[in-house]
Design an enzyme around this catalytic site. Structure first.
Site, PDB file in Angstrom:
ATOM      1  N   ASN A  62     -36.918  23.809 -20.180  1.00 53.37           N
ATOM      2  CA  ASN A  62     -35.471  23.898 -20.365  1.00 53.37           C
ATOM      3  C   ASN A  62     -34.902  24.790 -19.259  1.00 53.37           C
ATOM      4  OD1 ASN A  62     -35.543  22.388 -22.788  1.00 53.37           O
ATOM      5  ND2 ASN A  62     -36.112  24.221 -23.940  1.00 53.37           N
ATOM      6  N   GLN A  73     -32.046  26.642 -22.332  1.00 51.92           N
ATOM      7  CA  GLN A  73     -32.943  27.767 -22.035  1.00 51.92           C
ATOM      8  C   GLN A  73     -32.418  29.039 -22.691  1.00 51.92           C
ATOM      9  OE1 GLN A  73     -33.517  28.565 -17.835  1.00 51.92           O
ATOM     10  NE2 GLN A  73     -35.135  30.067 -18.224  1.00 51.92           N
ATOM     11  N   SER A  74     -33.285  29.709 -23.475  1.00 53.25           N
ATOM     12  CA  SER A  74     -32.860  30.945 -24.150  1.00 53.25           C
ATOM     13  C   SER A  74     -33.567  32.176 -23.602  1.00 53.25           C
ATOM     14  CB  SER A  74     -33.085  30.828 -25.662  1.00 53.25           C
ATOM     15  OG  SER A  74     -34.457  30.672 -25.943  1.00 53.25           O
ATOM     16  N   HIS A  84     -40.644  29.032 -18.194  1.00 56.72           N
ATOM     17  CA  HIS A  84     -41.726  28.720 -19.135  1.00 56.72           C
ATOM     18  C   HIS A  84     -41.789  27.223 -19.363  1.00 56.72           C
ATOM     19  CE1 HIS A  84     -38.034  29.804 -21.307  1.00 56.72           C
ATOM     20  NE2 HIS A  84     -38.369  28.890 -22.212  1.00 56.72           N
ATOM     21  N   HIS A  96     -43.011  24.459 -22.068  1.00 49.10           N
ATOM     22  CA  HIS A  96     -43.416  24.240 -23.462  1.00 49.10           C
ATOM     23  C   HIS A  96     -44.468  23.134 -23.502  1.00 49.10           C
ATOM     24  CE1 HIS A  96     -39.826  26.243 -25.463  1.00 49.10           C
ATOM     25  NE2 HIS A  96     -39.290  25.980 -24.277  1.00 49.10           N
TER      26      HIS A  96
HETATM   27  P1  5GP Z   1     -36.317  28.190 -24.333  1.00 47.93           P
HETATM   28  O1  5GP Z   1     -35.326  27.956 -25.448  1.00 47.93           O
HETATM   29  O2  5GP Z   1     -35.855  29.281 -23.408  1.00 47.93           O
HETATM   30  O3  5GP Z   1     -36.739  26.948 -23.627  1.00 47.93           O
HETATM   31  O4  5GP Z   1     -37.644  28.705 -25.057  1.00 47.93           O
HETATM   32  C1  5GP Z   1     -37.896  30.041 -25.348  1.00 47.93           C
HETATM   33  C2  5GP Z   1     -38.972  30.042 -26.385  1.00 47.93           C
HETATM   34  O5  5GP Z   1     -39.529  31.340 -26.445  1.00 47.93           O
HETATM   35  C3  5GP Z   1     -38.486  29.702 -27.792  1.00 47.93           C
HETATM   36  O6  5GP Z   1     -39.168  28.548 -28.254  1.00 47.93           O
HETATM   37  C4  5GP Z   1     -38.806  30.951 -28.605  1.00 47.93           C
HETATM   38  O7  5GP Z   1     -39.257  30.647 -29.890  1.00 47.93           O
HETATM   39  C5  5GP Z   1     -39.890  31.620 -27.762  1.00 47.93           C
HETATM   40  N1  5GP Z   1     -39.934  33.066 -27.862  1.00 47.93           N
HETATM   41  C6  5GP Z   1     -38.876  33.913 -27.733  1.00 47.93           C
HETATM   42  N2  5GP Z   1     -39.301  35.201 -27.827  1.00 47.93           N
HETATM   43  C7  5GP Z   1     -40.647  35.142 -28.002  1.00 47.93           C
HETATM   44  C8  5GP Z   1     -41.643  36.152 -28.167  1.00 47.93           C
HETATM   45  O8  5GP Z   1     -41.395  37.358 -28.149  1.00 47.93           O
HETATM   46  N3  5GP Z   1     -42.935  35.724 -28.334  1.00 47.93           N
HETATM   47  C9  5GP Z   1     -43.262  34.390 -28.340  1.00 47.93           C
HETATM   48  N4  5GP Z   1     -44.547  34.088 -28.511  1.00 47.93           N
HETATM   49  N5  5GP Z   1     -42.345  33.416 -28.184  1.00 47.93           N
HETATM   50  C10 5GP Z   1     -41.049  33.788 -28.024  1.00 47.93           C
END
Ligand code: 5GP
Ligand code: ZN
Length: 113
Positions: A86, A93-94, A99, A101
């Site tokens: 993302n 993206q959060s 990263h 997935h």
């Molecule tokens: P994004 O939404 O940016 O594509 O994905 C970020 C991901 O990081 C989310 O699926 C969220 O659950 C995961 N995440 C956020 N903080 C942490 C953390 O401290 N540890 C782990 N293992 N995953 C995290």
């Protein structure tokens, strides 16, 4: 002061996290909030905010090769899996550290939401 990057903190061992892989360039660990029976995040050790900032094709390639290796380890290679990056607000993206997935263990829908 700028917020610390949680994924850099994981790389440095400041947030205790069970790593599934720790290579020269990347680490992998299970997502905190899994969206599938297998949900693993593969990240570069070096901070880069998103795919838009990723200029190192070798590291990007290593992330994908590691994802395929972890999929075999998780025994989802035969049934299939999805790899997702993302990017930015519209991409959903959060966490602002690149990263990948790796999701599997169930059938995925298309198109994504
Ligand atoms: P994004 O939404 O940016 O594509 O994905 C970020 C991901 O990081 C989310 O699926 C969220 O659950 C995961 N995440 C956020 N903080 C942490 C953390 O401290 N540890 C782990 N293992 N995953 C995290
Ligand atoms: Zn970072």
């Amino acid at each position: 002061m700028a917020e610390p990057c949680i994924f850099c903190q994981i790389v440095r061992g400041e947030i205790p996290t069970q790593l599934m892989a720790n290579t020269g360039d990347c680490v992998a660990f299970r997502d905190l909030n899994p969206q599938a029976p297998t949900h693993i995040l593969i990240i570069p050790k070096k901070h880069m905010a998103s795919l838009d900032d990723a200029m190192d094709g070798q590291v990007l390639g290593k992330m994908l090769v590691l994802a395929a290796s972890l999929a075999r380890q998780e025994k989802i290679s035969r049934t299939g899996y999805r790899t997702v990056i993302n990017t930015g607000a519209d991409g959903g993206q959060s966490v602002a550290h690149l990263h990948l997935h790796l999701l599997g263990g169930r059938a995925m829908a298309w198109p994504p939401g």
